[in-house]
Design an enzyme around this catalytic site. Structure first.
Site, PDB file in Angstrom:
ATOM      1  N   CYS A 245       3.327  -4.606 -10.062  1.00 43.49           N
ATOM      2  CA  CYS A 245       2.114  -3.837 -10.075  1.00 43.49           C
ATOM      3  C   CYS A 245       1.474  -3.455 -11.308  1.00 43.49           C
ATOM      4  O   CYS A 245       0.318  -3.173 -11.384  1.00 43.49           O
ATOM      5  CB  CYS A 245       2.369  -2.756  -8.728  1.00 43.49           C
ATOM      6  SG  CYS A 245       3.415  -1.525  -9.270  1.00 43.49           S
ATOM      7  N   HIS A 298       4.342   2.409  -6.627  1.00 44.52           N
ATOM      8  CA  HIS A 298       3.443   1.130  -6.678  1.00 44.52           C
ATOM      9  C   HIS A 298       2.009   1.837  -6.929  1.00 44.52           C
ATOM     10  O   HIS A 298       1.730   3.012  -7.017  1.00 44.52           O
ATOM     11  CB  HIS A 298       3.382   0.772  -5.175  1.00 44.52           C
ATOM     12  CG  HIS A 298       2.607  -0.589  -4.809  1.00 44.52           C
ATOM     13  ND1 HIS A 298       2.851  -1.631  -5.550  1.00 44.52           N
ATOM     14  CD2 HIS A 298       1.505  -1.026  -4.506  1.00 44.52           C
ATOM     15  CE1 HIS A 298       1.937  -2.564  -5.427  1.00 44.52           C
ATOM     16  NE2 HIS A 298       1.019  -2.124  -4.621  1.00 44.52           N
ATOM     17  N   HIS A 310      -4.585  -4.894  -5.754  1.00 46.66           N
ATOM     18  CA  HIS A 310      -3.056  -4.764  -6.233  1.00 46.66           C
ATOM     19  C   HIS A 310      -2.224  -5.925  -6.297  1.00 46.66           C
ATOM     20  O   HIS A 310      -2.559  -7.032  -5.424  1.00 46.66           O
ATOM     21  CB  HIS A 310      -2.495  -3.432  -5.586  1.00 46.66           C
ATOM     22  CG  HIS A 310      -2.038  -3.743  -4.175  1.00 46.66           C
ATOM     23  ND1 HIS A 310      -1.000  -3.971  -3.380  1.00 46.66           N
ATOM     24  CD2 HIS A 310      -3.126  -4.079  -3.005  1.00 46.66           C
ATOM     25  CE1 HIS A 310      -0.989  -3.919  -2.289  1.00 46.66           C
ATOM     26  NE2 HIS A 310      -2.512  -4.366  -2.030  1.00 46.66           N
TER      27      HIS A 310
END
Length: 337
Positions: A245, A298, A310
């Site tokens: 991420c 995240h 993402h």
């Protein structure tokens, strides 16, 4: 209450003790040079210089490469900074504390799982240092670049260090043969220095917590991000071969023209400026524990209309909706870079 213990250990291996004729360097001929001038600068005779380069005459040409005696000593050592696990610790908590991704921490310690135990020593930083010491030369070598050592501290960046030593970030990257501008706490850098120092480098956008991206810049960031849709997920990945991420954020902003460091999601969260009403191009963050926004695990890029793009651990780079219950319960906030 017991506290975590951080220790530093180093093993040094000397690869060369002193300069000698057996050590060689390369010299590039400049306008006005002669064999006599070059030989004098390197403390050898013209005959020896010609012998080293198998020259049959005294003629030279500009940009010709000559072998000359080396005047440098190279020292190599590996530095490891360790942390001792205490009660209440988790691998992601330790990773966030030291600005690492979970993948980076596991890789440093060759861990296959996230399981740890009290008293376990974990490596949180490991660097291989190469120190080049330049031995004295005659006065006509004035201006040759030398170096000083610097140990990276928490909060440092290439821009900050370059400004402190009146050099440029690119000079530090080139001098240390860095493949990325990401730094780790405890990392040792060689800082180039010369007789004339360049002007201090300006602070980078990310480290200085600038204003939100202008609309046109946000569009270029989002366009770059969408080009990566479908790229698979990869631990610690930061290239189109695979992203995690934070590596996805680093790649997209870097390739959209921004000076940005490769750090963990938690560090991006700390660096960013909090925003209540997100705009396209802002970052959105999520926490490990739905009841706590402390452990950031995240992140993604907000693209508008309640959606974000993402690097998902299950499906790679994709667009998701913030209205999904999974993300709603883990939402930690928005930040702008």
């Amino acid at each position: 209450m017991n506290k975590g213990i951080v220790t530093l250990s180093a093993a040094a291996v000397i690869s060369s003790a002193f300069a000698s004729p057996a050590l060689a360097d390369t010299y590039i001929v400049k306008s006005g040079d002669s064999l006599s001038k070059i030989a004098s600068a390197h403390h050898i005779t013209v005959a020896k210089l010609k012998q080293m380069n198998k020259l049959s005459s005294d003629s030279l040409r500009i940009n010709q490469k000559l072998t000359v005696p080396d005047t440098k000593v190279t020292l190599k050592k590996t530095n490891s900074v360790t942390y001792t696990v205490t009660k209440g610790d988790s691998l992601i908590k330790i990773a966030n504390k030291y600005s690492l991704t979970l993948a980076e921490l596991k890789k440093l310690n060759n861990l296959k799982t996230a399981s740890i135990y009290i008293g376990q020593k974990l490596i949180i930083s490991q660097t291989k240092e190469k120190t080049v010491v330049t031995l004295p030369k005659p006065a006509n070598t004035e201006g040759k670049t030398e170096s000083s050592a610097y140990l990276v501290k928490s909060g440092d960046s290439l821009w900050k260090i370059a400004s402190q030593f009146k050099t440029s970030p690119q000079s530090i990257i080139d001098f240390n043969h860095l493949k990325t501008d990401a730094l780790t706490v405890g990392q040792s850098l060689l800082i180039p220095k010369s007789g004339t120092a360049p002007a201090p480098a300006p602070a980078p956008p990310a480290e200085a917590k600038p204003n939100p991206l202008p609309a046109k810049d946000a569009s270029s960031v989002i366009a770059m991000a969408k080009k990566m849709i479908g790229v698979p997920y990869s631990w610690a990945g930061a290239s189109p071969d695979g992203f995690d991420c934070s590596g996805f954020i680093y790649y997209v902003f870097k390739n959209s023209g921004y000076q940005i460091s490769r750090v963990s999601a938690a560090t991006y969260y700390d660096l960013g400026k909090s925003v209540a009403a997100p705009k396209p191009g802002d970052l959105v963050f999520f926490s490990t524990n739905p009841a706590s926004s402390v452990l950031i695990s995240h992140m993604g890029i907000y693209i508008g209309n309640g959606q974000f793009i993402h690097a998902s651990s299950s499906k790679g780079v994709q667009i998701s909706s913030l209205s999904m219950s999974y993300y709603q319960t883990r939402f930690a906030g928005y930040r702008s870079l």
